[in-house]
Design an enzyme around this catalytic site. Structure first.
Site, short mmCIF file in Angstrom:
data_model
loop_
_atom_site.label_atom_id
_atom_site.label_comp_id
_atom_site.label_asym_id
_atom_site.label_seq_id
_atom_site.Cartn_x
_atom_site.Cartn_y
_atom_site.Cartn_z
N GLY A 55 3.68 -0.18 -1.29
CA GLY A 55 3.55 -0.76 -2.62
C GLY A 55 4.86 -0.64 -3.39
O GLY A 55 5.27 -1.58 -4.09
N ILE B 47 0.83 -1.20 0.00
CA ILE B 47 0.00 0.00 0.00
C ILE B 47 0.87 1.25 0.00
O ILE B 47 1.74 1.40 0.86
CB ILE B 47 -0.94 -0.02 1.22
CG1 ILE B 47 -1.93 -1.18 1.10
CG2 ILE B 47 -1.68 1.30 1.34
CD1 ILE B 47 -2.82 -1.37 2.30
N CYS B 48 0.61 2.14 -0.96
CA CYS B 48 1.28 3.42 -1.07
C CYS B 48 2.80 3.19 -1.12
O CYS B 48 3.29 2.47 -1.98
CB CYS B 48 0.84 4.33 0.09
SG CYS B 48 1.36 6.04 -0.10
N GLN B 49 3.55 3.80 -0.20
CA GLN B 49 4.99 3.58 -0.19
C GLN B 49 5.30 2.09 0.01
O GLN B 49 6.28 1.57 -0.55
CB GLN B 49 5.60 4.39 0.96
CG GLN B 49 7.11 4.33 1.04
CD GLN B 49 7.62 4.95 2.32
OE1 GLN B 49 6.95 4.88 3.36
NE2 GLN B 49 8.78 5.57 2.27
N MET C 193 -1.60 -1.07 -4.13
CA MET C 193 -2.71 -0.12 -3.93
C MET C 193 -2.14 1.28 -3.80
O MET C 193 -1.20 1.49 -3.02
CB MET C 193 -3.48 -0.46 -2.65
CG MET C 193 -4.58 -1.49 -2.84
SD MET C 193 -5.42 -1.81 -1.28
CE MET C 193 -6.60 -0.47 -1.24
#
Lengths: 396, 355
Positions: free
Chosen positions: B150, B146-148, B170
């Site tokens: 990811g 997720i985000c970083q 994501m």
């Protein structure tokens, strides 16, 4: 602001009794708070201001919330609520006319809110940290910079002499960094101000557009939201430019240099007082980190895993041997009688392969491979020949 | 036609209503205790330094044969994926039968100043994957970054593709140099070496200030004016406070990892341009050969879609799927639409690739 922007909506005229309306507002508000106010012996403000009511509420409820989160949320709410009410009141006081100065002031109040939250501003030694030396340095710097910026800069570049030269150089570097920082901040603020101006123009354009499209604004919240939309759009436009990126980078860099220069000054004093410095602690942290990594890497080294599995196999072999000779069941005081054991295989004698255990021996081996190791005495007594079986095999 | 259609009297009344809302809300506020979050039970599986690896425990036994490890960003707390009962990606995925693990990075302090991306990716994530593989007797598991997190997952999957069955990213930034990426524009000019040398770790306050100034008028001001509208609704107020807590309950960033992330990702854009090396291991997205599902949010102001979409052209997999979510960076976890759309999409995608 132009006439269109004034909106001159119905009912805003010179005959509006603003004072009476404000008093009525306060009266209503007073009724809301009457009991609590009486209990606290509070007096309403002499000149009614809409936002003052919220301050009264803050005082009433200060510290009464169940959690710090809620108290903090309340403070935020009241802070921003006051700003919002002031925005409303200014609009009402001007008879619904938008004075550009007021709009600018409203926008700048919002800007001031996020500027004041800037942790960078609180990060400088000498600004919030209250060491005497730093205060002296600040005073010294103010004197140095009083005649004018260029003159100050040339003064800050003067060579230092004698025993105190290092201290003086550090102090000069700190003061120079402060100047750089202020310049960078001025550049950043100029772009923010440009975005505010652009936002006010954008607000006017949005109002015009709404008027032309016949989509009127029925309440102040709608107007406020439109104002925020315009400010955000203008801000985004400026903030996405390369110029803003450079100004932002310059601001952060100058803050970094200022903080580093401040650290140098503090460290010099710390060393003189025999105190540990940030640099020393950093060095220690770095060394500890490296040591931990090395230890971790070693513990995960493939060769170590091979060794671990070899040890497991050897333990199994040992247990098998003991089981086949009935060794493991006895203690030191009751040494087992020698038993006729099966001869070791040629490969085991050569130290290459562990013995393939017979059935009962295999069962014992399985037990020995669990975390509980074989009895110490037995391990010691068999360790030498066993350790020669170095390479794991499929049979193991 | 004039745009403004209210009178001084309506203005005064509105001000009065606003004040009344706040005064009424005081009682609501007094009834609100500390907000709670993280509603799903979880078991601690593994711990190392400040990291804890958890396994979530759903109401029923997982039906998924391959567990999924959630790798969250370093910049906020991971309980966003399990914020409250009716806003929980975790809870919904568990209900679909998924078996979920999550890395909680903890709160770095100055002792973690030199923790690097090598430590995070080749160390922590790799060891967590090993632990899960060992527990399940598997060679590979699913990863949901997720985000970083990811971006970290992409690096990990490129270096250790043999351990990743399926990869889900994501709101993950991949191309950091798109025109609409405000954060990227700001960080490109800064001297991050001097910044870290001066500050050590990056404080949560600095990070939050930076994020809030992406939309300063909305996030510093308008949000709190809007709060007055929900003050008389305890449930809504608790939701607000819970979100507020998550936003500001931010860990400091380990200096070294931050330095590398800004240099290699924000400034060097090396996921796209190549040349990224984590520790002594090269990252090449062409090595991401497992199935990939990339989920981005169409109104994401932190990771614009343009930053996430280029992943398709960079990964080596032939099995690439994409899900465009109608919402923002936070809404993708907590909105009602997210609860309906995201977990089921993830589950269905995984189920098709479970063999």
């Amino acid at each position: 602001m132009g006439e269109d922007m004034a909106g001159s909506g119905k009912g805003f005229g010179a005959d509006v009794d603003w004072q009476g309306m404000a008093e009525q507002y306060w009266k209503n508000f007073g009724e809301l708070t009457e009991q609590a106010m009486a209990a606290m012996k509070m007096e309403p403000a002499a000149v009614p201001q809409w936002a003052d009511g919220l301050e009264q509420w803050r005082r009433l409820f200060e510290g009464s919330m169940n959690s710090s989160d809620v108290q903090s949320g309340l403070d935020q709410l009241l802070d921003h609520g006051r700003g919002y009410l002031r925005f409303m009141q200014e609009l009402a006081q001007n008879g619904g006319q938008f004075d550009p100065t007021d709009l600018r002031a409203a926008a700048e109040r919002m800007v001031a809110e996020f500027r004041s939250a800037n942790p960078l501003l609180q990060a400088f030694p000498g600004q919030d940290e209250s060491g005497d030396l730093l205060r002296q340095l600040m005073g010294w710097w103010q004197q140095a910079t009083a005649p004018g910026k260029e003159e100050a800069r040339s003064w800050l570049r003067m060579p230092a002499f004698g025993m105190a030269r290092e201290y003086q150089e550090q102090a000069q570097a700190y003061a120079a960094a402060q100047l750089d920082y202020r310049e960078a901040m001025a550049g950043y603020n100029a772009l923010i101000a440009q975005a505010v101006e652009s936002g006010i123009s954008g607000f006017q354009a949005k109002l015009d557009e709404r008027g032309e499209q016949g989509r009127g604004i029925e309440n102040l919240r709608g107007l406020y939201d439109l104002f925020v939309d315009a400010l955000e759009e203008a801000y985004a436009e400026v903030a996405l430019t390369e110029e803003f990126g450079r100004a932002y980078g310059k601001l952060v860099d100058s803050q970094s240099r200022l903080r580093l220069a401040g650290n140098q000054v503090v460290e010099q004093i710390s060393r003189a007082l025999g105190m540990p410095t940030r640099t020393e602690v950093d060095t220690l942290e770095q060394r500890v980190h490296q040591l931990r990594r090395e230890a971790k890497n070693r513990s995960e080294h493939p060769a170590l895993n091979e060794l671990k599995s070899e040890v497991d196999q050897l333990r199994a072999e040992l247990a098998a041997l003991k089981a086949s000779r009935g060794v493991g069941e006895h203690d030191d005081d009751d040494p087992p009688k020698p038993k006729t054991s099966k001869p070791r295989s040629s490969s085991a004698r050569a130290g290459r392969k562990p013995v393939v255990a017979t059935k009962p021996a295999a069962k014992a081996a399985a037990t020995a491979t669990s975390k509980k190791a074989a009895p110490k005495r037995a391990t010691r007594s068999k360790s030498k020949p066993a350790t020669r079986a170095a390479k794991p095999t499929k049979e193991g | 036609m004039q745009a403004i259609r209210f009178t001084p009297e309506t203005l005064s009344n509105e001000a009065m209503r606003f004040t009344s809302k706040i005064s009424a809300g005081m009682e609501t506020l007094k009834q609100v205790d500390d907000v709670h979050f993280g509603v799903t039970d979880k078991e601690e599986i593994y711990a190392e330094d400040k990291l804890v690896l958890y396994r979530y425990q759903g109401d029923k036994k997982p039906s998924a044969k391959v567990p999924t490890l959630i790798v969250y960003a370093l910049v906020n707390r991971p309980y966003m994926v399990d914020l409250q009962e009716d806003r929980s990606l975790v809870r919904n995925l568990l209900a679909q039968g998924e078996d979920l693990y999550l890395i909680d990075w903890g709160y770095p302090d100055r002792a973690d100043r030199f923790t690097s991306l090598d430590d995070y990716i080749n160390g922590y994530i790799r060891r967590c994957v090993e632990v899960i593989c060992k527990r399940h007797g598997l060679n590979k598991i699913n990863i949901l970054g997720i985000c970083q997190g990811g971006a970290f997952s992409l690096c990990y999957a490129s270096i250790y593709p043999e351990t990743v069955q399926n990869l889900i990213t994501m709101v993950t930034p991949v191309d950091f140099h798109t025109d609409d990426n405000m954060l990227s524009r700001w960080t490109r000019s800064m001297d991050v070496d001097a910044f870290i040398n001066a500050n050590g770790n990056v404080s949560a306050d600095m990070m939050n200030f930076c994020y809030l100034t992406l939309k300063p008028y909305r996030l510093f001001h308008q949000k709190y004016v809007g709060l007055a509208e929900i003050l008389d609704d305890q449930r809504e107020l608790e939701n607000f406070l819970r979100m507020e807590k998550w936003i500001f309950d931010s860990p400091d960033q380990a200096g070294e990892a931050f330095r590398q992330f800004v240099k290699d990702f924000y400034q060097g854009n090396k996921l796209v341009n190549g040349g990224l090396v984590i520790g002594d291991k090269a990252v090449d997205l062409a090595r991401v050969s497992m199935p990939v599902l990339n989920i981005y949010a169409e109104q994401d102001h932190l990771v614009p879609p343009s930053a996430s979409k280029p992943l398709e052209g960079l990964v080596g997999t032939k099995d690439y799927s994409v899900l465009a979510f109608r919402g923002g960076h936070i809404g993708i976890y907590v909105s009602g639409r997210a609860q309906r759309e995201v977990p089921s999409a993830v589950h269905q995608w995984l189920a098709k690739r479970s063999s």
